[in-house]
Enzyme design. Structure first.
Site, PDB file in Angstrom:
ATOM      1  N   ASP A 282       0.865  -1.185   0.000  1.00 27.31           N
ATOM      2  CA  ASP A 282       0.000   0.000   0.000  1.00 27.31           C
ATOM      3  C   ASP A 282       0.904   1.238   0.000  1.00 27.31           C
ATOM      4  OD1 ASP A 282      -2.310   1.537   0.247  1.00 27.31           O
ATOM      5  OD2 ASP A 282      -2.469   1.263   2.389  1.00 27.31           O
TER       6      ASP A 282
ATOM      7  N   LYS B 293      -1.424  -1.720  -4.404  1.00 30.90           N
ATOM      8  CA  LYS B 293      -2.185  -0.469  -4.634  1.00 30.90           C
ATOM      9  C   LYS B 293      -1.163   0.592  -4.996  1.00 30.90           C
ATOM     10  CE  LYS B 293      -5.536  -0.930  -0.893  1.00 30.90           C
ATOM     11  NZ  LYS B 293      -5.993  -0.295   0.343  1.00 30.90           N
TER      12      LYS B 293
HETATM   13  P1  IMP Z   1       1.785  -0.286   3.860  1.00 37.82           P
HETATM   14  O1  IMP Z   1       2.810  -0.296   4.945  1.00 37.82           O
HETATM   15  O2  IMP Z   1       1.019   1.012   3.807  1.00 37.82           O
HETATM   16  O3  IMP Z   1       2.312  -0.696   2.508  1.00 37.82           O
HETATM   17  O4  IMP Z   1       0.662  -1.277   4.273  1.00 37.82           O
HETATM   18  C1  IMP Z   1       0.836  -2.606   4.207  1.00 37.82           C
HETATM   19  C2  IMP Z   1       0.024  -3.283   5.266  1.00 37.82           C
HETATM   20  O5  IMP Z   1      -1.179  -2.601   5.563  1.00 37.82           O
HETATM   21  C3  IMP Z   1      -0.364  -4.630   4.746  1.00 37.82           C
HETATM   22  O6  IMP Z   1       0.556  -5.583   5.255  1.00 37.82           O
HETATM   23  C4  IMP Z   1      -1.746  -4.830   5.287  1.00 37.82           C
HETATM   24  O7  IMP Z   1      -1.671  -5.525   6.492  1.00 37.82           O
HETATM   25  C5  IMP Z   1      -2.288  -3.457   5.570  1.00 37.82           C
HETATM   26  N1  IMP Z   1      -3.230  -3.003   4.502  1.00 37.82           N
HETATM   27  C6  IMP Z   1      -2.991  -2.109   3.528  1.00 37.82           C
HETATM   28  N2  IMP Z   1      -4.063  -1.955   2.723  1.00 37.82           N
HETATM   29  C7  IMP Z   1      -5.012  -2.780   3.211  1.00 37.82           C
HETATM   30  C8  IMP Z   1      -6.367  -3.085   2.802  1.00 37.82           C
HETATM   31  O8  IMP Z   1      -6.932  -2.591   1.816  1.00 37.82           O
HETATM   32  N3  IMP Z   1      -7.014  -3.998   3.579  1.00 37.82           N
HETATM   33  C9  IMP Z   1      -6.452  -4.599   4.667  1.00 37.82           C
HETATM   34  N4  IMP Z   1      -5.203  -4.349   5.062  1.00 37.82           N
HETATM   35  C10 IMP Z   1      -4.491  -3.434   4.349  1.00 37.82           C
END
Ligand code: IMP
Ligand code: MG
Length: 200
Positions: A120, A148
């Protein structure tokens, strides 16, 4: 549980197909990384018989993806877990990645594959990969089921991506909202009133 879902974004059959494709790619690349040089005395050893492959799923979201992925890999590998928390409670906004467990210690010289459910902002993967690199692995690869891309903050991309998805909060196949829905076999979008906390 099913009443809380607005729509299925990616069904279980498509997930299974894609995970099989990713497993084939990962297996091919790891075999290549593990293959001894043609001139080496170890050339007779099977390419995967080194015990040097370590899979590290990021808990808890990667649990189901990692379980399906590794069972399709005909390679000798070990499994180590790392826990990261970024979405405490009823939120769909990352609060920044925080390590919630020890990092595996014995990674020097290993071929590491970090597995996560979704990329994300990228903070989680950037942090985990950075810490793993400090332990001197032979290589680090990253596999995520979902990406994403539009929401990226950290400079990171995954080596293996199952599906690019739009900017929607999704649940199922390991992904949660407030700790629930991980057991849903499909990737789905929740009803807005459920996410806003007004649902039953
Ligand atoms: P990042 O650190 O922002 O890349 O987020 C990654 C983590 O956030 C992932 O390992 C997920 O656990 C959680 N996450 C991000 N987007 C979603 C979503 O749409 N649904 C559920 N969990 C999410
Ligand atoms: Mg996660």
């Amino acid at each position: 549980m099913h009443g809380d879902i607005e729509k299925v974004l990616i069904g279980r059959d498509r997930i299974a197909e894609r995970v099989a494709e990713l497993a084939a790619e990962v297996a091919r690349d790891l075999r290549h990384a593990l293959a001894p040089a043609a001139s080496s005395a170890a050339a007779a050893a099977p390419a995967d018989d080194h015990g040097r492959v370590v899979f590290i799923p990021v808990m808890t979201g990667a649990l189901i993806f990692a379980a399906d992925l590794i069972r399709q890999l005909p390679l000798k590998l070990s499994l180590e877990l790392v826990a990261v928390s970024s979405y405490p409670g009823r939120t769909v906004e990352s609060k920044g990645a925080q390590l919630a467990s020890e990092l595996p210690r014995d990674l020097a010289g290993k071929h590491v594959v970090v597995v996560d459910d979704i990329l994300d902002s990228g903070r989680t993967l950037a942090m985990v990969v950075g810490l793993i690199r400090e332990r001197g692995p032979a290589s680090v690869r990253t596999a995520v089921l979902l990406d994403k891309k539009s929401r990226r903050v950290a400079q990171v991309q995954a080596d293996y991506v199952g599906f690019d998805i739009p900017d929607a909060f999704v649940v199922g196949y390991g992904l949660d909202y407030d700790g629930h829905y991980r057991n849903l076999p499909d990737i789905a979008v929740l009803r807005a009133d459920v996410v806003n906390g007004t649902g039953a």
